[in-house]
Enzyme design. Structure first.
Site, PDB file in Angstrom:
ATOM      1  N   ASP A  50       7.423 -18.910 -12.008  1.00  0.00           N
ATOM      2  CA  ASP A  50       6.467 -19.074 -12.965  1.00  0.00           C
ATOM      3  C   ASP A  50       6.785 -18.102 -14.238  1.00  0.00           C
ATOM      4  O   ASP A  50       6.352 -17.910 -15.279  1.00  0.00           O
ATOM      5  CB  ASP A  50       5.002 -18.377 -12.396  1.00  0.00           C
ATOM      6  CG  ASP A  50       4.375 -19.457 -11.828  1.00  0.00           C
ATOM      7  OD1 ASP A  50       4.735 -20.586 -12.069  1.00  0.00           O
ATOM      8  OD2 ASP A  50       3.171 -19.231 -11.086  1.00  0.00           O
ATOM      9  N   GLY A  51       7.874 -17.268 -14.097  1.00  0.00           N
ATOM     10  CA  GLY A  51       8.291 -16.285 -15.205  1.00  0.00           C
ATOM     11  C   GLY A  51       7.850 -14.898 -15.261  1.00  0.00           C
ATOM     12  O   GLY A  51       7.776 -14.450 -16.251  1.00  0.00           O
ATOM     13  N   ASP A  87       4.748  -5.033 -10.772  1.00  0.00           N
ATOM     14  CA  ASP A  87       5.271  -6.316 -10.608  1.00  0.00           C
ATOM     15  C   ASP A  87       5.584  -6.913  -9.215  1.00  0.00           C
ATOM     16  O   ASP A  87       6.490  -6.455  -8.456  1.00  0.00           O
ATOM     17  CB  ASP A  87       6.874  -6.442 -11.329  1.00  0.00           C
ATOM     18  CG  ASP A  87       7.543  -7.649 -11.425  1.00  0.00           C
ATOM     19  OD1 ASP A  87       6.769  -8.912 -11.169  1.00  0.00           O
ATOM     20  OD2 ASP A  87       8.913  -7.794 -11.662  1.00  0.00           O
ATOM     21  N   THR A  88       4.649  -7.693  -8.841  1.00  0.00           N
ATOM     22  CA  THR A  88       4.548  -8.145  -7.608  1.00  0.00           C
ATOM     23  C   THR A  88       5.086  -9.401  -7.080  1.00  0.00           C
ATOM     24  O   THR A  88       5.277 -10.268  -8.155  1.00  0.00           O
ATOM     25  CB  THR A  88       2.995  -8.089  -6.999  1.00  0.00           C
ATOM     26  OG1 THR A  88       2.300  -9.114  -7.752  1.00  0.00           O
ATOM     27  CG2 THR A  88       2.323  -6.861  -7.387  1.00  0.00           C
ATOM     28  N   ASN A 108       2.416 -19.688 -19.107  1.00  0.00           N
ATOM     29  CA  ASN A 108       3.780 -19.589 -19.508  1.00  0.00           C
ATOM     30  C   ASN A 108       4.490 -20.626 -19.445  1.00  0.00           C
ATOM     31  O   ASN A 108       3.988 -21.790 -18.814  1.00  0.00           O
ATOM     32  CB  ASN A 108       4.426 -18.532 -18.480  1.00  0.00           C
ATOM     33  CG  ASN A 108       5.837 -18.028 -18.994  1.00  0.00           C
ATOM     34  OD1 ASN A 108       6.005 -18.051 -20.347  1.00  0.00           O
ATOM     35  ND2 ASN A 108       6.762 -17.602 -18.201  1.00  0.00           N
ATOM     36  N   LYS A 109       5.658 -20.827 -20.248  1.00  0.00           N
ATOM     37  CA  LYS A 109       6.702 -21.680 -20.418  1.00  0.00           C
ATOM     38  C   LYS A 109       5.778 -22.898 -21.292  1.00  0.00           C
ATOM     39  O   LYS A 109       6.148 -24.045 -21.145  1.00  0.00           O
ATOM     40  CB  LYS A 109       7.335 -22.264 -19.070  1.00  0.00           C
ATOM     41  CG  LYS A 109       7.828 -21.098 -18.390  1.00  0.00           C
ATOM     42  CD  LYS A 109       8.467 -21.757 -17.151  1.00  0.00           C
ATOM     43  CE  LYS A 109       9.023 -20.651 -16.520  1.00  0.00           C
ATOM     44  NZ  LYS A 109       9.716 -21.238 -15.035  1.00  0.00           N
ATOM     45  N   LYS A 146     -11.284  25.205  37.119  1.00  0.00           N
ATOM     46  CA  LYS A 146     -12.037  23.811  37.526  1.00  0.00           C
ATOM     47  C   LYS A 146     -11.218  23.269  38.516  1.00  0.00           C
ATOM     48  O   LYS A 146     -11.401  22.481  39.375  1.00  0.00           O
ATOM     49  CB  LYS A 146     -12.571  23.251  36.361  1.00  0.00           C
ATOM     50  CG  LYS A 146     -13.447  23.966  35.512  1.00  0.00           C
ATOM     51  CD  LYS A 146     -13.984  23.130  34.041  1.00  0.00           C
ATOM     52  CE  LYS A 146     -12.772  22.748  33.398  1.00  0.00           C
ATOM     53  NZ  LYS A 146     -11.794  23.753  32.890  1.00  0.00           N
ATOM     54  N   SER A 151     -16.170  19.898  28.927  1.00  0.00           N
ATOM     55  CA  SER A 151     -17.189  19.222  28.511  1.00  0.00           C
ATOM     56  C   SER A 151     -18.149  20.638  28.175  1.00  0.00           C
ATOM     57  O   SER A 151     -19.320  20.686  28.727  1.00  0.00           O
ATOM     58  CB  SER A 151     -18.002  18.667  29.611  1.00  0.00           C
ATOM     59  OG  SER A 151     -18.258  19.367  30.849  1.00  0.00           O
TER      60      SER A 151
END
Length: 624
Positions: A20-21, A88-89, A143-144, A463, A531
């Site tokens: 997608d740019g 930027d993912t 875009n584009k 114990k 306990s």
């Protein structure tokens, strides 16, 4: 003198499908705002003076080779009015998890759409993620636009699809901008080739979008403690962390959770020496008036009467994005890292899984696979002090960790959290089914009546030594007996629990249920447990007595001085050296039984005599 107002910081995350740019658009933003070092620009400029804008942001070699973004890359640029951090993912479906994490603290999600292909599967998925992560603003960049001849009709068609998608997700704030990242149209500079578009350029939008700061209400104070510094000459302990909400100043009364201790702030430092009031999201270091127990992972909140505080939750409903190669299933055990606190948790249920194509949620999935997004319930081993993500994005977010590999395998946001009191809950969806074999008949056939013998006392009080001898004596006499030692239980049934008060209570509750089942089967169940709290022992007693089973509480009353002298595991020495917190008898309380069935001190005592005394108590309860 002219005072210049500080520039605001805007966090921006990109999203969109492959090709997608995005990288080119980011390169254009950096280039046209003058945010590139000259040597960086020269490195991606060919002999004809043409810059490869995508290469400016695709920093990994694999990204440049494949022409796609793989990891989250952070870029920084600024204008006269604002500074920007851009995440930027990746656009590829396999790296959807990176989009989830990269967008988690964004103010704006920038959703890219190719004007030629329009809204795609990944467009819908990324828009849904932005909605789940409560990103306040979404800008859709078509875009584009140059590749469709700057055609207004095509832009309006894509814009309509985007607004339908936004309406489906309930997103009211959507701005759609036609751009050409390659040519620079409507990115930083307005384009003369789109006279039909009267809206802002992308940079104008980013500079003008309204930002909401974290809550500045003192009553909403949230300070997760990240570090505790030892006291130095003339200074008390310092507690350091980053404010996720609210404000803090010297003189404020605060409460430290989960313990609930109260104190007053006596000193406060930030990176700005001129600042007297700390406001989220600043990092701070503070001192308190009292030497109270504060540790990493604790939460400091306001003590004001109108203050709000998160519940000490043991169950969390959350939306998660699964990042692991191995699918997530109900019953899995994982670690939850929330702010500076890490706890163990069990996946109680998988409620839904998001369909990326339709954005519908499918109920009761069998698993969540890599990149799946779903709603789950977690049961934690100790309390988590979480706000909902809608109220506090820092305090309502967490990550999931694989304890064996230490890999991050999930990211989540809190939908709801609730307190769970061990032993106090009743289940309406299940019914206790008594055995078809009558207890009296079972006991008559085996020749033995069941009972629980509960030995309680300080660590190293003797114990376990008494319990082992008692078990051996009973078995040698032909009776069925079984020892439930505290350490052994924590190797299996309670291996998900720590040593916080909540975890200790849950451990006692589990052992109490075990002893009841053993005793019902005609076994003499011997529990050797510190306990320390009467309330916990009361739960174990109540479980047995409600079933009509004898419960004998034996107090091993060896003094702490003798226990510390023995110290077979070195626990007391570590506690005195400050290496071990919360040891019963040192810095954690022990509540002696009010009316035990038997009490004795093992100091210099004869072991066989102590066993015979316990057997005599058993005899009085007609357990032969």
């Amino acid at each position: 003198m002219t005072i210049t107002a500080p520039r605001q910081l805007l966090r921006l995350a990109t999203a969109g499908s492959v090709d997608d740019g995005k990288s080119t658009l980011i390169g254009r933003l950096l280039h046209d705002t003058g945010s590139l070092p000259i040597d960086h620009l020269d490195a991606v400029t060919d002999e004809d003076g043409n810059a490869d804008l995508a290469a400016l942001s695709d920093g990994l070699r694999a990204e440049r080779e494949q022409g796609i973004t793989i990891d989250v890359a952070y870029r920084f640029f600024s204008t006269a009015s604002r500074s920007f951090v851009l995440a930027d993912t990746p656009g590829h479906e396999r790296y959807t998890r990176n989009m989830f994490t990269g967008t988690s603290n964004a103010h704006v999600a920038m959703l890219l759409v190719d004007a030629r292909t329009g809204v795609l599967r990944q467009t819908r998925r990324h828009a849904r993620i932005a909605e789940l992560l409560a990103v306040p603003h979404v800008v859709a960049v078509v875009n584009k636009i140059d590749l469709v001849g700057f055609d207004e009709a095509r832009f309006r068609e894509v814009e309509s699809d985007l607004r339908i998608l936004a309406g489906h997700l309930g997103a009211a704030d959507l701005t759609v901008i036609p751009v050409s990242a390659t040519l620079g149209d409507n990115v930083v500079h307005r384009s003369s080739t789109t006279p039909w578009y009267a809206g802002p350029t992308l940079l104008e939008y980013l500079e003008s979008v309204e930002l909401a700061a974290p809550s500045a209400n003192t009553a909403q104070l949230r300070l997760p403690v990240q570090w505790v510094a030892r006291p130095t000459e003339g200074r008390r302990r310092r507690y350091t962390g980053r404010l996720s909400a609210g404000t803090l100043t010297v003189g404020d009364e605060v409460v430290v959770l989960p313990a609930g201790a109260r104190s007053t702030v006596t000193a406060l430092d930030t990176l700005d020496p001129e600042r007297s009031v700390a406001v989220a999201p600043l990092s701070v270091s503070l001192e308190l008036a009292d030497d109270i127990d504060v540790a990493r992972g604790d939460l400091i909140v306001s003590a004001r009467a109108d203050a709000s505080a998160p519940v000490p939750a043991r169950e969390i409903d959350a939306t998660v994005c699964w990042l692991g190669e191995t699918p997530l299933r109900a019953g899995d055990r994982i670690a939850v890292k929330h702010t500076s606190r890490t706890v163990r948790a069990t996946v109680q249920a998988l409620h839904t899984r998001l369909d990326p194509e339709t954005l519908d949620e499918h109920d009761s999935p069998a698993e969540l696979a890599l990149n799946d997004i779903g709603r789950i319930t977690l049961r934690t081993s100790t309390v988590v002090l979480a706000d909902t993500y809608a109220e506090n994005r820092d305090g309502g977010a967490f990550i999931l960790i694989d304890e064996s590999s230490n890999d991050t395998i999930g990211a989540g946001t809190v939908l709801d959290s609730r307190e769970v009191v061990p032993g106090a809950q009743t289940r309406r969806d299940i019914t206790w089914h008594p055995s078809s074999l009558d207890r009296g008949r079972r006991w008559a056939a085996t020749g033995q009546r069941g009972a629980t013998i509960w030995l309680t006392g300080l660590p190293a009080s003797g114990k376990s030594t008494v319990a082992v001898a008692l078990e051996r004596t009973l078995v040698d006499a032909g009776r069925t007996a079984y020892l439930l030692d505290g350490d052994n239980v924590r190797h299996g049934i309670s291996d998900d629990l720590g040593f916080s008060p909540g975890d200790r209570a849950e451990n006692i509750r589990r052992v109490g249920h075990l002893t009841r089942l053993f005793a019902d089967a005609g076994v003499v169940a011997i529990a050797s447990m510190v306990s320390p709290l009467r309330s916990d022992r009361t739960i174990a007693r109540a479980l047995n007595e409600a079933a009509g089973l004898p419960f004998l509480e034996i107090h091993v009353s060896t003094p702490v001085e003798e226990c510390e002298r023995r110290d077979p595991k070195g626990l007391y020495a570590r506690a005195r050296a400050g290496e071990l917190r919360g040891l019963t008898g040192v810095d954690a309380p022990y509540e002696e039984p009010d009316d035990p069935d038997l009490a004795f001190d093992t100091t210099g005592a004869d072991l066989d005599e102590l066993v015979q005394r316990i057997l005599a108590v058993l005899a009085r309860h007609e357990v032969r």
